[in-house]
Design a protein around this motif. Structure first.
Motif, short mmCIF file in Angstrom:
data_model
loop_
_atom_site.label_atom_id
_atom_site.label_comp_id
_atom_site.label_asym_id
_atom_site.label_seq_id
_atom_site.Cartn_x
_atom_site.Cartn_y
_atom_site.Cartn_z
N PHE A 123 51.54 13.09 45.73
CA PHE A 123 50.24 12.62 46.62
C PHE A 123 49.49 11.90 45.74
N ARG A 124 48.68 10.73 46.62
CA ARG A 124 47.56 9.98 45.92
C ARG A 124 46.60 9.66 46.64
N PHE A 125 45.30 9.94 46.30
CA PHE A 125 44.10 9.29 47.18
C PHE A 125 43.48 8.32 46.09
N HIS A 126 43.63 6.96 46.64
CA HIS A 126 43.09 5.85 45.83
C HIS A 126 41.82 5.39 46.51
N ALA A 162 27.95 4.30 45.67
CA ALA A 162 27.92 5.18 44.48
C ALA A 162 28.12 6.70 44.97
N ALA A 163 27.71 6.93 45.99
CA ALA A 163 27.64 8.41 46.52
C ALA A 163 28.79 8.78 46.92
N SER A 164 29.89 7.69 47.48
CA SER A 164 31.19 7.75 48.11
C SER A 164 32.03 8.10 46.74
N ASP A 165 31.78 7.41 45.67
CA ASP A 165 32.46 7.50 44.34
C ASP A 165 32.28 9.19 43.84
N HIS A 166 30.94 9.46 43.99
CA HIS A 166 30.44 11.01 43.46
C HIS A 166 31.51 11.89 44.42
N LEU A 167 31.37 11.64 45.67
CA LEU A 167 32.32 12.77 46.40
C LEU A 167 33.90 12.65 46.11
N VAL A 168 34.31 11.46 45.65
CA VAL A 168 35.66 11.42 45.32
C VAL A 168 35.84 12.31 44.00
N ARG A 169 35.05 11.84 43.14
CA ARG A 169 35.06 12.73 41.78
C ARG A 169 35.13 14.26 42.06
N VAL A 179 43.45 12.18 42.71
CA VAL A 179 42.79 10.89 43.30
C VAL A 179 42.74 10.12 42.07
N VAL A 180 42.77 8.66 42.19
CA VAL A 180 42.33 7.62 41.44
C VAL A 180 41.43 6.78 41.84
N MET A 181 40.48 5.99 41.18
CA MET A 181 39.49 5.53 41.49
C MET A 181 39.53 3.85 41.01
N THR A 182 38.91 2.89 41.70
CA THR A 182 38.78 1.75 41.13
C THR A 182 37.44 0.89 41.72
N ASN A 183 36.99 0.40 40.43
CA ASN A 183 35.67 -0.49 40.78
C ASN A 183 35.72 -1.95 40.40
N ARG A 244 41.39 9.48 36.89
CA ARG A 244 40.75 8.46 36.35
C ARG A 244 40.30 7.20 36.80
N SER A 245 39.12 6.69 36.40
CA SER A 245 38.79 5.30 37.32
C SER A 245 39.05 4.10 36.43
N TYR A 246 39.35 2.91 36.91
CA TYR A 246 39.75 1.58 36.33
C TYR A 246 38.83 0.49 37.18
N ASN A 247 38.10 -0.19 36.11
CA ASN A 247 37.55 -1.26 36.59
C ASN A 247 38.41 -2.58 36.56
#
Length: 349
Positions: A123-126, A162-169, A179-183, A244-247
């Motif tokens: 499972f992934r939450f991106h 920014a707040a939503s990013d912190h929640l995901v982490r 989770v994975v994250m992108t900006n 991990r996050s990816y720009n």
């Protein structure tokens, strides 16, 4: 893979939906159909058996639980958000409710579903976010945003993201949610809702109206063609390292003035005026409160780890975009009467 895409009737979300379907994925498009959404954005895939639409608001936890239970996705791509800086200045509450509370609801709904399925490793939450969370950069071209750049949001919009990013982490670290994250940097391209800079300039030019540039036009952005971005998001979903996050950047820095001048030059070539240039319509207007000076992304991580780089230069992408707006007047004309379109927002200080 079955994807639950939130905000799939929006600008970036619809590009993801179209590319995912073309790539053979099943897609459940969950969208509240607020002012910037348009189902015409996904009309090309609406009849595909791999596509399903759910009208639901990410602020409605019960509706989210029902969507997860009914469709049983293998992954989530969370794009639903309020995203217009000017609107966030006028109505910050909408951004707090959607971007923060809505993301919390998505995380909790996903966590409950994931647990009910036995916490599968697959499972992934991106979570898809913006480079605006990092604040403003100096003009030095050697300084760019990296994944390690400290957060320094300057607007209600960027603060809510920014707040939503912190929640995901936090949900990754505390609950183990995969989770994975992108900006990303500034997107542009087809189906861009006509309140952002590129479509505003194109449509004002076609109507013979002033082309507004905030301040002196020296603010710098890194421009990313939306189809490139959608491709990158799908790569991160499938290949990104958990936690991990990816720009994601376009490697196309331009001042706002340079961007508008390029659009005018393209229009002069494709749809020339009887006399003069569209650049004659450029008009400088009062700057946005708290207008960040420069955004620029260092894309080394996604390039070296996942092998992705943008394929479209800003000149090529803008030409494609202008041509798309010229070819699709029925799409944008239907949106011009929606709330706030054509009106200067974000002037409250």
């Amino acid at each position: 893979m079955k994807l639950l895409v939130t905000g799939g009737a929006g600008f970036i979300g619809s590009a993801v939906v179209r590319q995912a379907i073309a790539g053979g994925h099943e897609v459940v498009n969950l969208d509240a159909l607020t002012y910037a959404a348009c189902l015409d954005n996904v009309a090309s895939v609406a009849d595909d058996p791999k596509y399903a639409f759910v009208k639901a608001d990410i602020r409605d936890r019960a509706a989210l639980d029902e969507a997860f239970a009914d469709h049983k996705p293998d992954a989530v791509m969370h794009l639903a958000a309020e995203s217009h800086v000017d609107r966030s200045i006028d109505a910050p509450g909408d951004f707090i409710e959607t971007n923060i509370t809505g993301t919390y609801n998505m995380l909790e709904a996903a966590r409950g579903y994931w647990a009910s399925m036995g916490n599968p490793d697959s499972f992934r939450f991106h979570h898809i976010s913006t480079d605006e969370v990092f604040g403003s950069l100096p003009a030095d071209p050697d300084i760019q945003f990296t994944e390690m750049t400290a957060y320094d949001p300057r607007s209600p919009y960027s603060a809510s993201k920014a707040a939503s990013d912190h929640l995901v982490r936090a949900w990754s670290e505390t609950y183990g949610l995969p989770v994975v994250m992108t900006n990303c940097s500034n997107n542009y391209g087809p189906y861009h809702f006509p309140e952002k800079l590129v479509p505003v300039i194109i449509l004002n030019a076609l109507a013979g109206k002033p082309l507004p540039i905030y301040g002196d036009g020296s603010n710098i952005r890194d421009w990313l063609y939306v189809e490139d971005h959608a491709e990158a998001l799908l790569v991160v979903l499938q290949k990104g390292e958990l936690g991990r996050s990816y720009n994601i950047g376009g490697e196309n820095e331009r001042t706002n003035l340079e961007l508008v001048q390029t659009l005018c030059s393209i229009l002069d070539d494709i749809r020339p005026l009887a006399e003069g240039s569209y650049a004659d319509l450029i008009t400088y207007v009062a700057d946005r409160p708290g207008h960040d000076a420069r955004y620029a992304i260092d894309p080394k991580r996604i390039s070296t780890e996942l092998g992705w780089r943008p394929s479209v230069t800003v000149e090529e992408g803008l030409r494609r975009t202008v041509q798309w707006y010229l070819d699709n007047p029925d799409w944008w004309r239907a949106l011009q009467n929606r709330d706030g379109v054509g009106t200067r927002l974000g002037v409250k200080a």
